[in-house]
Write a protein that holds these residues in place. Structure first.
Motif, PDB file in Angstrom:
ATOM      1  N   GLN A  40       0.857  -1.188   0.000  1.00 43.97           N
ATOM      2  CA  GLN A  40       0.000   0.000   0.000  1.00 43.97           C
ATOM      3  C   GLN A  40       0.894   1.238   0.000  1.00 43.97           C
ATOM      4  OE1 GLN A  40      -2.368  -0.866   3.513  1.00 43.97           O
ATOM      5  NE2 GLN A  40      -4.086  -1.400   2.190  1.00 43.97           N
ATOM      6  N   VAL A  41       0.856   1.982  -1.102  1.00 46.89           N
ATOM      7  CA  VAL A  41       1.670   3.186  -1.225  1.00 46.89           C
ATOM      8  C   VAL A  41       0.924   4.383  -0.671  1.00 46.89           C
ATOM      9  CG1 VAL A  41       2.890   4.706  -2.849  1.00 46.89           C
ATOM     10  CG2 VAL A  41       2.861   2.231  -3.234  1.00 46.89           C
ATOM     11  N   VAL A  42      -0.345   4.510  -1.022  1.00 50.68           N
ATOM     12  CA  VAL A  42      -1.220   5.565  -0.496  1.00 50.68           C
ATOM     13  C   VAL A  42      -2.487   4.861  -0.012  1.00 50.68           C
ATOM     14  CG1 VAL A  42      -2.498   7.678  -1.001  1.00 50.68           C
ATOM     15  CG2 VAL A  42      -0.309   7.273  -2.136  1.00 50.68           C
ATOM     16  N   GLY A  43      -2.476   4.478   1.263  1.00 51.23           N
ATOM     17  CA  GLY A  43      -3.616   3.748   1.817  1.00 51.23           C
ATOM     18  C   GLY A  43      -3.913   2.534   0.955  1.00 51.23           C
ATOM     19  N   ASP A  44      -5.203   2.308   0.714  1.00 50.90           N
ATOM     20  CA  ASP A  44      -5.623   1.205  -0.143  1.00 50.90           C
ATOM     21  C   ASP A  44      -5.944   1.715  -1.546  1.00 50.90           C
ATOM     22  OD1 ASP A  44      -6.002  -1.559  -0.341  1.00 50.90           O
ATOM     23  OD2 ASP A  44      -8.178  -1.332  -0.207  1.00 50.90           O
ATOM     24  N   SER A  45      -5.575   2.985  -1.815  1.00 58.59           N
ATOM     25  CA  SER A  45      -5.922   3.603  -3.102  1.00 58.59           C
ATOM     26  C   SER A  45      -4.867   3.398  -4.179  1.00 58.59           C
ATOM     27  CB  SER A  45      -6.134   5.109  -2.925  1.00 58.59           C
ATOM     28  OG  SER A  45      -7.214   5.342  -2.055  1.00 58.59           O
ATOM     29  N   PHE A  46      -3.611   3.317  -3.794  1.00 56.32           N
ATOM     30  CA  PHE A  46      -2.531   3.157  -4.758  1.00 56.32           C
ATOM     31  C   PHE A  46      -1.673   1.986  -4.314  1.00 56.32           C
ATOM     32  CE2 PHE A  46       1.563   4.301  -6.730  1.00 56.32           C
ATOM     33  CZ  PHE A  46       1.137   4.466  -8.042  1.00 56.32           C
ATOM     34  N   ILE A  47      -1.704   0.909  -5.091  1.00 58.92           N
ATOM     35  CA  ILE A  47      -1.065  -0.347  -4.713  1.00 58.92           C
ATOM     36  C   ILE A  47       0.113  -0.626  -5.640  1.00 58.92           C
ATOM     37  CG2 ILE A  47      -1.435  -2.834  -4.384  1.00 58.92           C
ATOM     38  CD1 ILE A  47      -3.212  -0.884  -2.626  1.00 58.92           C
ATOM     39  N   LEU A  48       1.207  -1.091  -5.055  1.00 57.69           N
ATOM     40  CA  LEU A  48       2.366  -1.537  -5.815  1.00 57.69           C
ATOM     41  C   LEU A  48       2.450  -3.047  -5.661  1.00 57.69           C
ATOM     42  CD1 LEU A  48       4.870  -0.617  -7.438  1.00 57.69           C
ATOM     43  CD2 LEU A  48       6.093  -0.510  -5.261  1.00 57.69           C
ATOM     44  N   THR A  49       2.605  -3.739  -6.763  1.00 51.17           N
ATOM     45  CA  THR A  49       2.679  -5.193  -6.752  1.00 51.17           C
ATOM     46  C   THR A  49       3.668  -5.629  -7.826  1.00 51.17           C
ATOM     47  OG1 THR A  49       1.356  -7.228  -6.756  1.00 51.17           O
ATOM     48  CG2 THR A  49       0.686  -5.488  -8.306  1.00 51.17           C
ATOM     49  N   ASN A  50       3.758  -6.902  -8.101  1.00 56.38           N
ATOM     50  CA  ASN A  50       4.631  -7.413  -9.160  1.00 56.38           C
ATOM     51  C   ASN A  50       3.952  -8.626  -9.761  1.00 56.38           C
ATOM     52  OD1 ASN A  50       6.559  -8.596 -10.788  1.00 56.38           O
ATOM     53  ND2 ASN A  50       8.204  -8.464  -9.287  1.00 56.38           N
ATOM     54  N   VAL A  51       3.365  -8.435 -10.940  1.00 55.41           N
ATOM     55  CA  VAL A  51       2.618  -9.492 -11.605  1.00 55.41           C
ATOM     56  C   VAL A  51       3.147  -9.637 -13.028  1.00 55.41           C
ATOM     57  CG1 VAL A  51       0.326 -10.193 -12.415  1.00 55.41           C
ATOM     58  CG2 VAL A  51       0.567  -9.003 -10.232  1.00 55.41           C
ATOM     59  N   GLU A  52       3.378 -10.856 -13.447  1.00 54.96           N
ATOM     60  CA  GLU A  52       3.794 -11.116 -14.829  1.00 54.96           C
ATOM     61  C   GLU A  52       2.558 -11.467 -15.652  1.00 54.96           C
ATOM     62  OE1 GLU A  52       6.819 -10.637 -16.187  1.00 54.96           O
ATOM     63  OE2 GLU A  52       7.411  -9.876 -14.211  1.00 54.96           O
ATOM     64  N   ASN A  53       2.389 -10.758 -16.760  1.00 56.59           N
ATOM     65  CA  ASN A  53       1.232 -10.936 -17.639  1.00 56.59           C
ATOM     66  C   ASN A  53       1.725 -11.478 -18.974  1.00 56.59           C
ATOM     67  OD1 ASN A  53      -0.997 -10.693 -19.274  1.00 56.59           O
ATOM     68  ND2 ASN A  53      -1.303  -8.517 -18.915  1.00 56.59           N
ATOM     69  N   SER A  54       1.370 -12.716 -19.283  1.00 57.73           N
ATOM     70  CA  SER A  54       1.820 -13.322 -20.539  1.00 57.73           C
ATOM     71  C   SER A  54       0.843 -13.062 -21.679  1.00 57.73           C
ATOM     72  CB  SER A  54       2.052 -14.823 -20.364  1.00 57.73           C
ATOM     73  OG  SER A  54       0.829 -15.470 -20.068  1.00 57.73           O
ATOM     74  N   GLY A  55      -0.227 -12.326 -21.378  1.00 57.90           N
ATOM     75  CA  GLY A  55      -1.190 -11.973 -22.421  1.00 57.90           C
ATOM     76  C   GLY A  55      -1.063 -10.505 -22.763  1.00 57.90           C
TER      77      GLY A  55
END
Length: 164
Positions: A40-55
């Motif tokens: 959570q970067v700014v509360g629950d409004s701005f999220i940082l994650t790491n997802v690989e998208n093969s599509g």
């Protein structure tokens, strides 16, 4: 230096800046954020994650056969991006904002294309949640492409159409 040459260098710089921002941000995320983290970067409004998208966008086509994925997500984008870049570099009279819009689309497109070719997937890492509005997970290339497309759409609604 001629104005045509300056204009062409300006286009190339814009494309490289969009591509560079995308690649730098993805490299930082790959190194610093564990897969599927939920930061959570700014509360629950701005999220940082790491997802690989093969599509493609929002995972479209992830289950396509490999040859179809290569055709749709690598070969076709290479052809489209090369044609777009060639056209804006060769066109002598073109509205500055059209150039900016196309350069953003091309730079972002190249960013995601490089990921698909180099890694077999695209690294996505931002998500925004504002009330009922919730985005998919996206990256800086997506921001570039979306910004460029929105600018081009906005220009298409103008009464005095820009020169294409």
């Amino acid at each position: 230096m001629s104005s045509t040459r300056i204009r062409r260098w300006g286009i190339i710089v814009l494309v490289i800046l969009n591509f560079g921002c995308d690649q730098i941000s993805k490299n930082v995320v790959r190194k610093e954020v564990s897969p599927n983290d939920y930061i959570q970067v700014v509360g629950d409004s701005f999220i940082l994650t790491n997802v690989e998208n093969s599509g493609a966008m929002l995972g479209f086509g992830q289950n396509f056969p490999p040859i179809l994925k290569i055709a749709l997500f690598q070969v076709l984008p290479i052809m489209v991006l090369l044609v777009l870049l060639y056209r804006i570099l060769k066109k002598k009279e073109m509205n500055l904002w059209l150039i900016v819009g196309f350069a953003f689309v091309i730079g972002g497109g190249i960013g995601n294309l490089v990921d698909r070719i180099a890694y077999g997937s695209v690294t996505d890492f931002f998500q925004i949640k504002l009330g009922f509005l919730k985005t998919g997970i996206f990256n800086m290339a997506d921001v570039s492409v979306t910004s460029g497309v929105l600018l081009l759409l906005l220009l298409s609604f103008r009464k005095d159409k820009p020169v294409i």
